[in-house]
Scaffold this active site. Structure first.
Site, mmCIF file in Angstrom:
data_model
loop_
_atom_site.group_PDB
_atom_site.id
_atom_site.type_symbol
_atom_site.label_atom_id
_atom_site.label_comp_id
_atom_site.label_asym_id
_atom_site.label_seq_id
_atom_site.Cartn_x
_atom_site.Cartn_y
_atom_site.Cartn_z
ATOM 1 N N THR A 68 42.606 52.963 -6.941
ATOM 2 C CA THR A 68 43.410 53.925 -6.477
ATOM 3 C C THR A 68 45.009 53.814 -6.545
ATOM 4 O O THR A 68 45.365 52.837 -7.349
ATOM 5 C CB THR A 68 43.028 54.178 -4.998
ATOM 6 O OG1 THR A 68 43.958 55.407 -4.281
ATOM 7 C CG2 THR A 68 43.057 52.780 -4.251
ATOM 8 N N LYS A 72 46.042 54.173 -11.198
ATOM 9 C CA LYS A 72 45.017 55.068 -11.932
ATOM 10 C C LYS A 72 45.551 55.369 -13.383
ATOM 11 O O LYS A 72 44.466 55.614 -13.967
ATOM 12 C CB LYS A 72 45.195 56.162 -11.078
ATOM 13 C CG LYS A 72 44.447 56.261 -9.803
ATOM 14 C CD LYS A 72 44.438 57.601 -9.020
ATOM 15 C CE LYS A 72 43.290 57.818 -7.889
ATOM 16 N NZ LYS A 72 43.377 58.936 -7.592
ATOM 17 N N ASN A 93 39.837 57.104 -11.879
ATOM 18 C CA ASN A 93 39.537 56.784 -10.628
ATOM 19 C C ASN A 93 38.234 56.053 -10.522
ATOM 20 O O ASN A 93 38.011 55.453 -9.367
ATOM 21 C CB ASN A 93 39.689 57.655 -9.746
ATOM 22 C CG ASN A 93 38.480 58.841 -9.484
ATOM 23 O OD1 ASN A 93 37.554 58.904 -10.694
ATOM 24 N ND2 ASN A 93 38.367 59.660 -8.569
ATOM 25 N N ASP A 109 37.354 62.994 -9.725
ATOM 26 C CA ASP A 109 37.925 64.046 -8.484
ATOM 27 C C ASP A 109 37.612 65.656 -9.281
ATOM 28 O O ASP A 109 37.112 66.032 -8.368
ATOM 29 C CB ASP A 109 39.416 63.962 -8.799
ATOM 30 C CG ASP A 109 39.817 62.584 -7.915
ATOM 31 O OD1 ASP A 109 39.076 62.411 -6.959
ATOM 32 O OD2 ASP A 109 41.155 62.225 -8.304
ATOM 33 N N GLY A 133 50.062 71.659 -4.904
ATOM 34 C CA GLY A 133 50.195 70.148 -5.139
ATOM 35 C C GLY A 133 49.994 69.776 -6.760
ATOM 36 O O GLY A 133 49.138 70.660 -7.377
ATOM 37 N N GLY A 135 50.217 66.409 -7.883
ATOM 38 C CA GLY A 135 49.979 64.948 -8.047
ATOM 39 C C GLY A 135 48.688 64.528 -8.691
ATOM 40 O O GLY A 135 48.197 65.271 -9.478
ATOM 41 N N GLY A 136 48.075 63.405 -8.570
ATOM 42 C CA GLY A 136 47.119 62.899 -9.374
ATOM 43 C C GLY A 136 45.840 63.543 -9.075
ATOM 44 O O GLY A 136 45.259 64.083 -9.851
ATOM 45 N N ALA A 137 45.713 63.878 -7.659
ATOM 46 C CA ALA A 137 44.432 64.690 -7.236
ATOM 47 C C ALA A 137 44.475 66.039 -7.787
ATOM 48 O O ALA A 137 43.570 66.864 -8.306
ATOM 49 C CB ALA A 137 44.120 64.639 -6.036
ATOM 50 N N GLY A 245 37.751 67.962 2.687
ATOM 51 C CA GLY A 245 37.814 67.104 1.489
ATOM 52 C C GLY A 245 36.683 66.240 1.349
ATOM 53 O O GLY A 245 36.276 65.566 0.489
#
Ligand code: NAP
Length: 262
Positions: A68, A72, A93, A109, A133, A135-137, A245
């Site tokens: 995390t 990553k 991840n 993910d 969003g 970002g990473g996710a 989530g």
């Protein structure tokens, strides 16, 4: 939980480590399934990542480790191989340690997200999707949505350049999906997905305005804690279907469980 020499060991590598809850979720998941698996968070500074990964390679009762923030992307250079999904998303991840000690980086993910929607009979194919969003996710969910056949995908992000870069990358891999980076009104979308961290704290503002959405809309928020974010509560009050989530995290656990059962 009894940890013995027969237990399969897993780690979650993070910095800082105090906020890590995934280990508790993973331990609870495996315990409820009767699997002899134990997971521990490890506080690893970025400069020590290579040495730690090299050590894990030698640990024969370790079957893998979660990765995390902030590792990553950086972890990739220390692995033997990464899956096409991890390469496309640009982040790992979960790292599988094979019986031969090879380290294979994956990104669960996207598959976890799409599986969680499918489990709730939410069809992505043909849908017009608004994602907040990048970002990473968010990178993972955007690729996952296009892979699952979204007809249109609009990506909104505070840092607009990140949204544009992500939209361009998804469009290149999935030309059948009409992808754009834009500020859009939620009411003209079938599926609205929050992938920002806005909603984790009780006093966070809503990640987007959902006025005007109705019962035909689905609102997904990938935040795990709280289970019902302000966005989801607002969406439910407007009659929309909602999904949080936790199912996405559970679906990823199921993928890890499948790997260790082999
Ligand atoms: N359910 C699951 O299995 C799962 C898996 C992974 C992540 N998550 C959750 O997804 C969330 C995001 O994680 P991540 O790894 O993608 O984090 P990240 O890479 O740090 O990205 C954070 C995202 O939130 C946006 N953001 C943060 N603060 C904001 C603010 N004040 N106003 C507007 N936008 C803001 C960022 O926008 P900028 O780009 O403009 O900074 C970015 O799009 C977290 O809550 C995480 O727990 C859930």
């Amino acid at each position: 939980m009894e940890i013995t020499g027969k237990s399969k060991i897993m780690f979650v590598l993070a910095d800082p480590v105090d906020h890590v809850r995934a280990s508790a979720v993973i331990n609870a998941y495996f315990q409820s399934n009767g699997d002899d698996v134990a997971v521990s968070p490890l506080h690893i500074l970025p400069g020590d990542l290579g040495a730690v990964v090299a050590s894990i390679r030698l640990m024969r009762n370790v079957f893998g480790f979660g990765v995390t923030i902030p590792h990553k992307t950086q972890v990739i250079e220390h692995l033997d191989e990464i899956t096409p999904a991890a390469r496309m998303i640009g982040a790992v991840n979960f790292v599988k340690r094979t019986a031969e000690g090879r380290l294979v980086g994956d990104n669960l993910d996207a598959r976890g997200f799409i599986a969680s929607l499918a489990q709730h009979e939410i069809v992505v194919r043909g849908r017009k999707v608004l994602q907040v969003g990048a970002g990473g996710a968010g990178r993972a969910t955007a690729f996952g949505l296009a892979e699952a056949g979204a007809r249109e995908l609009t990506i909104m992000n505070r840092d607009e350049e990140k949204a544009r870069a992500l939209a361009a990358a998804v469009a290149e891999h999935y030309p059948a999906t009409k992808v754009s980076a834009d500020h859009a009104e939620a009411r003209s979308f079938d599926l609205i997905v929050n992938t920002t961290s806005l909603g984790m704290k009780a006093d966070d503002p809503l990640p987007l305005d959902i006025d005007g959405i109705g019962p035909s809309a689905v609102v997904s928020d990938i935040i795990v804690h709280p289970a019902v974010t302000r966005l989801l509560a607002r969406a439910a009050a407007q009659g929309a279907r909602t999904i949080g989530g936790k199912p996405m995290l559970d679906a990823q656990m199921a993928l890890v469980a499948r790997f260790i059962a082999r």
